[in-house]
Scaffold this motif. Structure first.
Motif, short mmCIF file in Angstrom:
data_model
loop_
_atom_site.label_atom_id
_atom_site.label_comp_id
_atom_site.label_asym_id
_atom_site.label_seq_id
_atom_site.Cartn_x
_atom_site.Cartn_y
_atom_site.Cartn_z
N HIS A 64 0.89 -1.15 0.12
CA HIS A 64 0.18 -0.01 0.18
C HIS A 64 1.07 1.49 -0.13
O HIS A 64 1.73 1.60 0.85
N HIS A 82 1.25 5.67 -2.00
CA HIS A 82 0.66 6.58 -3.05
C HIS A 82 1.85 7.16 -3.67
O HIS A 82 2.58 7.89 -3.26
N HIS A 138 -9.35 2.55 1.45
CA HIS A 138 -8.78 2.61 2.78
C HIS A 138 -10.14 2.65 3.83
O HIS A 138 -11.40 2.71 3.37
N HIS A 186 -5.14 -0.26 6.41
CA HIS A 186 -5.45 0.21 7.86
C HIS A 186 -6.31 -0.59 8.97
O HIS A 186 -5.78 -1.64 9.38
N ASP A 232 2.37 2.80 3.18
CA ASP A 232 1.47 3.89 2.97
C ASP A 232 2.29 5.33 2.77
O ASP A 232 2.03 6.33 3.40
ZN LIG Z 1 -3.08 5.19 1.80
#
Ligand SMILES: [Zn+2]
Length: 418
Positions: free
Chosen positions: A63, A65, A222, A260, A311
């Protein structure tokens, strides 16, 4: 058989019990694939590695971005403020596909230098920008899943599109990526990525769910990261459960990666387990944004499948080894406060950031040293005397230094050498 390469050293192999083991040996690579694993045999003149090398699979980040790569470490906010103040402005820049391609290229090179050879990533709401990032990751040789972000509310107007348009674009990018990957031999796929239910109307969520079902596409979103976010979900969806919102939209399944899951209740964990969905645990992000400690033991006892991710940029660490370390530290804090045990061992953590993550994501030939696997391999030379350590896997994990990485190979090609 095309060009071959031998790599010798101490091999990090799966132990068949959700962990790893170290054993001397030699790999033979050809045509981007591991052809042979010879345990107990050290090639005296290998192409890479040697007596003091550790040879391990490349890391899988479940995960992250891509457009947030330059936004690491923007501190002093919690999730919703951080998105508004730090992240949405950064994502606006991807309206220009050239910017997106440049950022994604840089991100890929950096991740490879940290040993990450596979990623599950988010682009932005921009169709052409996300497409440029897919091309950039493919050019870098990584195995990747990337999704155009879907948002039609509660974000700046320049980052919102109509639900019908977004679903059309996501479907078209999924199909385009399949053709692109097939024609280039690229290891890349497009996923359907509703950012989170706060930024998606029920119409967008159900349109995304239909696309997931119809295309058999992977899905990334998420869930339940911070308490403020969960309160907003309750307001926006009339008190329904967060996981229930995704389930009703048809977004849950074996290739659904929900990041998460810090504040899930027992019923939500049961739904995730029953639908074979997975939680991507992001311990460094949960710490950085002060979202809370995720109880991996509770998820495991409920039968929820697990992966682990950086993340970036909610998480400040690019190295999956340090993410793994943070996961263990989180499990120790949770164990101390609940008294229920569940501390993660180093061997488990190494497995999770390699073939464990790959298995969860559905990449069955990725990040493992075994015949037939894709040759994503790291050659590492530690400066600690790990052979004599009582707990060598723990010593490797906690003494880890990125400067130990001599070489990263993706599909058998050496892409970085320090
Ligand atoms: Zn994220």
């Amino acid at each position: 058989m095309g060009e071959t390469r031998t790599i010798s050293g101490t091999l990090m192999l799966q132990d068949g019990r959700g962990g790893v083991r170290l054993t001397p040996g030699t790999l033979l690579l050809a045509d981007g694939v591991i052809r042979r694993v010879s345990e107990g045999i050290i090639d005296p003149r290998p192409d890479s590695g040697g007596e003091h090398a550790i040879v391990m699979p490349g890391f899988v980040d479940a995960h992250m971005h891509l457009p947030q790569f330059d936004s690491i470490g923007i501190d002093g906010f919690t999730l919703l403020d951080w998105l508004e103040r730090a992240i949405f402005p950064a994502e606006c820049a991807w309206e220009d596909p050239d910017v997106a391609g440049e950022v994604a290229t840089r991100a890929a090179q950096s991740l490879l230098s940290f040993g990450t050879t596979s990623v599950c990533a988010y682009g932005t709401v921009h169709h052409d920008g996300t497409k440029a990032s897919i091309e950039a990751l493919a050019a870098a040789g990584m195995r990747a899943m990337v999704g155009q972000v879907l948002m039609d509310r509660n974000a700046p107007p320049e980052l919102c599109r109509g639900a019908a348009q977004l679903v059309r674009e996501a479907v078209s990018l999924t199909e385009w990526t399949r053709g692109f990957a097939a024609s280039r031999g690229a290891r890349i796929e497009h996923s359907i990525n509703p950012r989170f239910a706060i930024s998606c109307t029920p119409e967008l969520l159900s349109g995304a769910g239909e696309a997931v079902q119809r295309l058999h596409a992977p899905m990334q979103t998420h869930v339940s990261e911070s308490t403020g976010e969960c309160e907003a979900i309750a307001r926006l969806f009339d008190g329904r459960s967060y996981v229930g919102v995704y389930q009703d939209a048809g977004l849950l399944g074996p290739r659904s990666i929900l990041a998460h899951g810090v504040w899930l209740d027992e019923a939500e964990r049961s739904t995730l387990a029953a639908t074979h969905s997975m939680i991507a645990h992001c311990p460094t992000a949960n710490m950085f944004l002060q979202s809370g400690d995720c109880d991996l033991g509770a998820l495991g006892r409920s039968g929820v499948r697990l992966a682990v991710g950086s993340d970036i940029a909610g998480g400040n660490e690019r190295s999956m080894v340090r993410v793994a370390r943070a996961m263990i530290e989180t499990s120790k804090r949770v164990a101390a406060s609940t008294g229920k045990g569940g501390v993660i061992a180093a061997g488990r953590a190494w497995w999770m950031i390699t073939s464990g993550n790959a298995d969860a994501i559905g990449w069955k030939r990725t990040s493992r040293l075994e015949p037939g696997a894709e040759a994503d391999v790291l050659v590492v030379t530690p400066d600690v005397r790990w052979q004599e350590a009582v707990d060598p896997l723990g010593t490797l994990l906690y003494a880890w230094d990125d400067r130990w990485i001599e070489q990263t190979l993706v599909a058998g090609m050496a892409v970085t050498r320090r």
